[in-house]
Design an enzyme around this catalytic site. Sequence first.
Site, PDB file in Angstrom:
ATOM      1  N   ASN A 251      62.926  81.295 -15.838  1.00 45.26           N
ATOM      2  CA  ASN A 251      63.223  80.048 -15.134  1.00 45.26           C
ATOM      3  C   ASN A 251      63.910  80.421 -13.832  1.00 45.26           C
ATOM      4  OD1 ASN A 251      63.978  77.502 -14.282  1.00 45.26           O
ATOM      5  ND2 ASN A 251      65.737  77.384 -15.657  1.00 45.26           N
ATOM      6  N   GLY A 252      63.300  80.076 -12.698  1.00 45.94           N
ATOM      7  CA  GLY A 252      63.899  80.382 -11.406  1.00 45.94           C
ATOM      8  C   GLY A 252      62.896  81.004 -10.462  1.00 45.94           C
TER       9      GLY A 252
ATOM     10  N   CYS B 141      60.619  75.717 -14.330  1.00 48.07           N
ATOM     11  CA  CYS B 141      60.295  75.840 -15.746  1.00 48.07           C
ATOM     12  C   CYS B 141      61.511  75.710 -16.638  1.00 48.07           C
ATOM     13  CB  CYS B 141      59.621  77.185 -16.008  1.00 48.07           C
ATOM     14  SG  CYS B 141      60.562  78.579 -15.392  1.00 48.07           S
TER      15      CYS B 141
ATOM     16  N   GLY C 154      58.832  71.226 -16.794  1.00 49.77           N
ATOM     17  CA  GLY C 154      57.547  71.822 -16.462  1.00 49.77           C
ATOM     18  C   GLY C 154      56.428  71.188 -17.239  1.00 49.77           C
TER      19      GLY C 154
ATOM     20  N   TYR D  69      69.173  65.854 -10.552  1.00 53.25           N
ATOM     21  CA  TYR D  69      67.804  65.455 -10.861  1.00 53.25           C
ATOM     22  C   TYR D  69      67.168  66.184 -12.032  1.00 53.25           C
ATOM     23  CZ  TYR D  69      62.787  64.673 -10.146  1.00 53.25           C
ATOM     24  OH  TYR D  69      61.471  64.354 -10.324  1.00 53.25           O
TER      25      TYR D  69
END
Length: 512
Positions: free
Chosen positions: A144-145, A43, A69, A284
Amino acid sequence: MQDPSGDTPARDLGPRPDSLNRSFPESIMIDKDLDGDTLREECGVFGIFGHPEAAAITALGLHALQHRGQEAAGIVSFDGGRFHSERRLGLVGDTFSRREVIERLPGSAAVGHVRYSTTGETILRNVQPLFAELNAGGFAVGHNGNLTNGLTLRRELVRGGAMMQSTTDTEVILHLVAQSKRNHFIDRFIEALRAIEGAYSLVALTNKKLVGARDPLGIRPLVLGELDGCPILASETCALDIIGAKYIRDIENGEVIVFDESGVQSHKPFPPQDPRPCLFEYIYFARPDSVLGGRPVYDVRKAIGAELARESHVESDVIVPVPDSGVPAAIGYSQHSGVPFELGIIRNHYVGRTFIQPTQSIRELGVRMKHSANRAAIEGKRIVLIDDSLVRGTTSKKIVKMMREAGAREVHFRIASPPITHPDFYGIDMPDRAHLLAATRTIEEMRDLIGCDSLAFLTVDGLYRAMGEPGRDPAHPKFTDHYFTGDYPTPLTDQNHTETTPRQLSLLAEAS
């Protein structure tokens, strides 16, 4: 510091349940194979404090973070008296571009989130930011994670009487804050952070404060910006650029930063550690126009391509990227090798993450729905095909076949990262080790499976050189690189307590 008051009820204006679970006839199949050979990050987060157009700015910031996301998006705002929540499945632009939605999010402070699901299903109750009324007041959080002890903590909380409303590990943080006995909110928040392990960048909102936090190793990114004198927190600098905000700095690893009417406070509740940001952010996940840790992502990817050319160049006529993520590395490869760069593959940007395919014959076209060969650029030529990573190899096999059918005389595949040999537990949606191609096959076996004339990966030391380092120091690696090396930088509590895979751990979390 004052705690949030307890008189601010939440108002969730999400979509009606009957709009969430549309079913298709059995003859219609939802095909995710177009993305089945790619990696997905969990995310992106965004937060702003003190701006009269907080929700609209947050929506723009989330739009810039959409690549992080694409399954769901949400915004929680605070108007000085009440919290307001809008959470939706799908893309930011499908909901938050509408004026009536933004008008339902009044206030000068807001936090937002876009997500993929690595823990928990993609259902509305998992869409973040999550919100709860605590005894100290309202609290919204976006994450996030991934927590590597999230399932263990979840089980302990449930045994202690906690009632979980979602299947995402982010809810663990809500409960830990709620159960803390500390007097001040920030102390309660920090106490919760001390209990969790893994990777996280967090944005949180109370009726007094905007809070940002980054895990002790800085695995996941979080940056600080400013717009019209108002602080902004975001996963990447590209979210600042879209709204014309000024970049201030990266939030440091292990830092908790707090904004309220009195100003800004920075807390360092963890023992100092050298940062180890995730290398896949540079390879990426991050947008090429972002700057992470002082490194322009675009420049890093070109440097990766140049290192790849130094290590494994082969006689060829054209360099062809697999779009879009392979483009910067292919440019760097071309510039270093002197072989021309050509767009030998054209991407169809109008195919979403899923494509409804009514028949097996159409389904077998697979990758052609997303990529098509540019015959004029490759026919009769020896090509070097550049991609950012190789996971299962299914899409790579199809692309190589497509190149040959378009007339390529030779197809040499070059991967702009080392072989992925170990699964991830920090927020990357990655198969377990048995389904990682490089973990189960030799280079020659992979080459034969994919059908290319030669196959080579960037070395780990080559990747570190592209990052500006002399190579990887095994005793003190400067980045999180476990997917290549097996060197996990944090405890894997959940994994070590069971024999299950990350996906099975997710299912267990849903059932608990």
